[in-house]
Design an enzyme around this catalytic site. Structure first.
Site, mmCIF file in Angstrom:
data_model
loop_
_atom_site.group_PDB
_atom_site.id
_atom_site.type_symbol
_atom_site.label_atom_id
_atom_site.label_comp_id
_atom_site.label_asym_id
_atom_site.label_seq_id
_atom_site.Cartn_x
_atom_site.Cartn_y
_atom_site.Cartn_z
ATOM 1 N N HIS A 33 50.803 -22.219 -36.932
ATOM 2 C CA HIS A 33 50.795 -23.391 -37.791
ATOM 3 C C HIS A 33 50.608 -24.690 -37.022
ATOM 4 O O HIS A 33 50.096 -25.669 -37.580
ATOM 5 C CB HIS A 33 52.092 -23.459 -38.608
ATOM 6 C CG HIS A 33 52.081 -22.508 -39.754
ATOM 7 N ND1 HIS A 33 52.424 -21.178 -39.613
ATOM 8 C CD2 HIS A 33 51.736 -22.666 -41.047
ATOM 9 C CE1 HIS A 33 52.303 -20.579 -40.780
ATOM 10 N NE2 HIS A 33 51.880 -21.443 -41.665
ATOM 11 N N GLY A 34 51.040 -24.724 -35.786
ATOM 12 C CA GLY A 34 50.836 -25.963 -35.054
ATOM 13 C C GLY A 34 51.390 -25.891 -33.656
ATOM 14 O O GLY A 34 52.292 -25.097 -33.359
#
Lengths: 485, 312
Positions: free
Chosen positions: A322-323
């Protein structure tokens, strides 16, 4: 190009109309051109990154199919490495660099690589994963290597799902580009209804709540427990409506042209368990991790302790997907821990017949749904916070400031979070409508049941939905949250 | 497909018709409203004899100029066309063009926002003016139509929500047609108490996308004015000093661009127009009586100097 932009309202009808007017043999070209234009509306030069990925996986697919023995594995490794290197370079270089610098500093040495200063190609995590699934499936023999470069390019670049999924599987999507899709009234109107529902979620709910969430999470030290609870609950609905709204628009616009994209969200906050939550949330990604990470790690065909490790690793990697921030890793880790605890509790329950009976009780079921929602919302704090220290500040102050119940929901307090009472009321009413529709979905497809209603009622419902979007939508052309991933 | 097109077109018409009905029931046709003064300003512009001074801008000019004083000192008829930033710079300039005559002096003082995020092509208020003053439709250009189409849903929504949730102007508001004098200056606010505008941001938008077209449009206007043997000047609006400091980097960047590219004399520097907070009425661009007097005197001296000498 954003789905909630004026550009898209011009782009979509033109692309769709020309798609239906063109003979079947030219349609893939048109879709590829349209998808390239859609992608290039962000940062045009990054289309070359996409082309590079496509060429690598196109060649890898054909070569893997022809090769035998260990050479197949080597070719797959080269293809996966190319995809992951690209993802790693653009998405994780600065994260890794910053962490190495901190580590070196802590150890008393110097690590001084300059951070790279560029924007992440939009949707990179989505299309690399989609592209990788193709080569893995060719390797596994479930997918024939695609000889038509244009069709493979379209599989990776098909505009409805190009930048934020659903992450399609090659065996579901590629053959659809060869199917002839005639104009079908029922299918087209159904697709449009799904798009309208997606716009309702995004414009009326998600973008309205965003103002409040952004305000509180940008300056946590200015707020206290009740604000954090309210902002985090708001974020739970913001992210759900933002991402599922995107998926609805993507699936709806594909459906209008005759394509079937996979379901990506399924009434996520009605889940009575964490494992069920993950069967409902971002289905295309969770099944991707299940098929291409968890199962190859051994899945549940290994010892219990190894299985637990596999679950935890899968969730940590999912968080990192996701990041490039520790907040996402903690979020993934929390979900992994939730699932391990749930599995342990389930094993205990099976041994106790009375507990097993209680699990079937309706009130207990509701309690489980509320508990899962609370746990998921707690984890969202880490997902949304700008840093681990912000997240820890929020968590440690969740119970602070509850001493004066009279002011918890006062106008002044709400307005200090950047939202008016009117705006909050609109958001709550819209969430009420969303949950009502989702409850009705338990009885079957709402679109099917609306279709069976008399024309006057049908039109009144469509009209009400359109006018609600028009009169209560937020037209700030705010980006979809998952674009950054 | 024909069945779909027929039904879908009917549905769109229904939604669009409802939007128009909403606009009709709200204050779009309000001949006494703030934007209706556009009609009076047009009439004043038509009636003014040349050589005259025309001020072009948004509400910073409506609230912040004493045209009678300018006329008295500079001995030229004055028309203040300043009304609302949402009309867009392009429209503000276009509506004046037919009335530019030899010897006229035109002073353009747009708000900073006109140089960002396509505000120059207009927003909701332009729709109001087009409705109230149909002649204005003749000035519309394709970029404005595009922008108005984009802004239409937001505009309908704003009108609807004002109507339903009672955000319509309060009874003691100065936002009505008769609040202006014959020159086009807002005067109703002069005797009112000012409110604190320190919390209002200068730029509401989170992201500012610079519009090169804004300078282009100003340069086209300057060229047009020269063909009419008139003169055009540019100046910066008055904003609170604190807001100037907070946005200094953006404003100085704009100043550099204008100094480099603008083909009309600039009367003063942005920092010269930053004033103390207590001189503002109800917005970072709206001066109160005291602020208006100070601003007017400065404009008079700048214009007087520019009319006899080359500016920087």
């Amino acid at each position: 190009m954003l789905f909630n932009s004026f550009q898209f309202f011009v782009f979509f009808p033109i692309v769709t109309l020309i798609y239906f007017l063109l003979p079947h043999r030219f349609r893939w070209v048109w879709l590829l051109v349209a998808s390239s234009y859609f992608y290039m509306a962000f940062i045009p030069a990054y289309i070359f990154v996409l082309f590079f990925l496509i060429l690598v996986d196109y060649a890898a697919g054909i070569l893997i199919e022809r090769a035998e023995g260990s050479k197949r594995r080597l070719l797959l490794a080269i293809s996966l490495l190319s995809n992951l290197s690209l993802l790693g370079f653009f998405k994780y270089f600065n994260f890794l660099n910053a962490n190495l610098t901190s580590l070196a500093g802590a150890l008393g040495s110097v690590h001084s690589l300059q951070p790279l200063n560029f924007l992440l190609p939009i949707g990179l995590s989505f299309h690399t994963f989609q592209s990788m699934s193709y080569t893995i499936e060719v390797y596994r023999g479930r997918q024939k290597a695609e000889k038509h470069l244009g069709i493979l390019a379209l599989y990776v670049m098909f505009y409805p799902q190009l930048v934020a999924g659903p992450i399609e599987r090659s065996y579901n999507l590629i053959q659809q580009f060869r199917e002839k899709h005639a104009f079908d009234y029922a299918r087209v109107t159904d697709g449009l209804k799904l798009m309208a529902w997606g716009f309702f979620k995004k414009l009326v709910i998600a973008d309205r709540l965003a103002v409040m969430v952004n305000q509180v999470y940008a300056h946590p030290v200015d707020y206290s427990g009740p604000d954090f609870v309210l902002a985090t609950l708001a974020f739970a609905y913001q992210i759900y409506c933002d991402f599922s709204g995107y998926s609805d628009i993507a699936r709806g616009s594909a459906q209008v042209m005759g394509f079937r994209l996979m379901l990506n969200f399924d009434r996520v906050y009605h889940a009575p368990s964490i494992s069920d939550f993950w069967r409902r949330w971002h289905i295309s990604l969770s099944t991707w991790f299940r098929d291409y990470l968890y199962v190859p790690l051994g899945g549940n065909r290994v010892t219990q302790s190894r299985q637990r490790t596999n679950i935890f690793i899968t969730f940590l990697v999912s968080g990192l997907w996701h990041g490039a921030n520790w907040t996402f890793v903690v979020w993934g880790g929390l979900h992994g821990a939730y699932l391990l605890i749930e599995n342990w509790l389930r094993a205990q329950t099976r041994r106790q017949p009375r507990l097993d009976a209680l699990a079937k009780n309706r009130a207990f079921y509701l309690l489980r749904v509320v508990t899962v929602f609370a746990l998921v919302s707690f984890a969202w704090i880490f997902f949304r916070a700008n840093s681990i220290s912000d997240a820890l500040y929020i968590v440690s102050h969740l119970l602070v400031g509850w001493d004066n119940p009279a002011i918890i929901l006062s106008r002044a307090r709400i307005e200090s979070m950047g939202i008016t009472m009117t705006e909050l009321s609109i958001a709550l009413a819209a969430i009420g409508a969303l949950e009502t529709v989702q409850l009705l979905q338990n009885r079957g497809s709402v679109r099917d049941s609306v279709r069976r209603k008399p024309a006057l009622i049908r039109w009144a419902l469509y009209y009400a939905l359109a006018m609600t979007i028009l009169l209560f939508g937020v037209y700030a052309e705010r980006e979809f949250i998952y674009f950054q991933f | 497909m024909a069945r779909f097109v027929t039904k879908f077109s009917f549905f769109l018409l229904l939604v669009f018709g409802s939007s128009i009905a909403i606009l009709k029931t709200t204050d779009i046709g309000d001949n006494d409203g703030y934007l209706a003064v556009s009609i009076d300003k047009q009439r004043a512009l038509q009636a003014a004899r040349s050589p005259k001074i025309i001020f072009i801008g948004g509400s910073n000019l409506a609230f912040g100029l004493d045209s009678a004083r300018v006329e008295q000192v500079l001995q030229m008829p004055v028309v203040n066309m300043g009304l609302h930033g949402g009309l867009g710079l392009r429209y503000m300039l276009d509506e004046v063009k037919p009335f530019v005559r030899a010897g006229d002096m035109i002073v353009v003082i747009p708000e900073y926002q006109q140089f960002y995020n396509r505000l120059m092509d207009g927003e909701g208020p332009l729709i109001d003016v087009l409705y109230l003053y149909p002649n204005a439709r003749a000035y519309l250009e394709p970029p404005q139509l595009n922008q108005l189409l984009k802004k239409f849903p937001e505009y309908v929504q704003k009108k609807f929500q004002s109507f339903v949730f009672g955000v319509i102007q309060r009874q003691d508001s100065v936002y009505y047609r008769k609040a202006f004098n014959a020159y086009g200056d807002m005067v109703a606010h002069l005797s009112r108490q000012s409110s604190d505008v320190s919390g209002e941001p200068l730029f509401r938008a989170k992201r500012l996308d610079s519009d090169a077209d804004a300078i282009l449009v100003l340069n086209e206007f300057a060229a047009f004015v020269r063909t009419r043997e008139a003169r055009a000047f540019f100046d910066f609006p008055s904003i609170p000093q604190a807001h100037f400091r907070a946005n200094a980097a953006i404003i100085q960047d704009l100043d550099r661009r204008l100094t480099r590219e603008l083909q009309m004399p600039i009367l003063s520097r942005p920092e010269e127009n930053a004033l103390p907070l207590n001189l503002f009425y109800d917005s970072v661009y709206h001066l109160n009586a005291q602020g208006r007097t100070i601003r007017t005197e400065k404009i008079i001296s700048d214009v007087a100097r520019a009319s006899i000498a080359r500016t920087r």
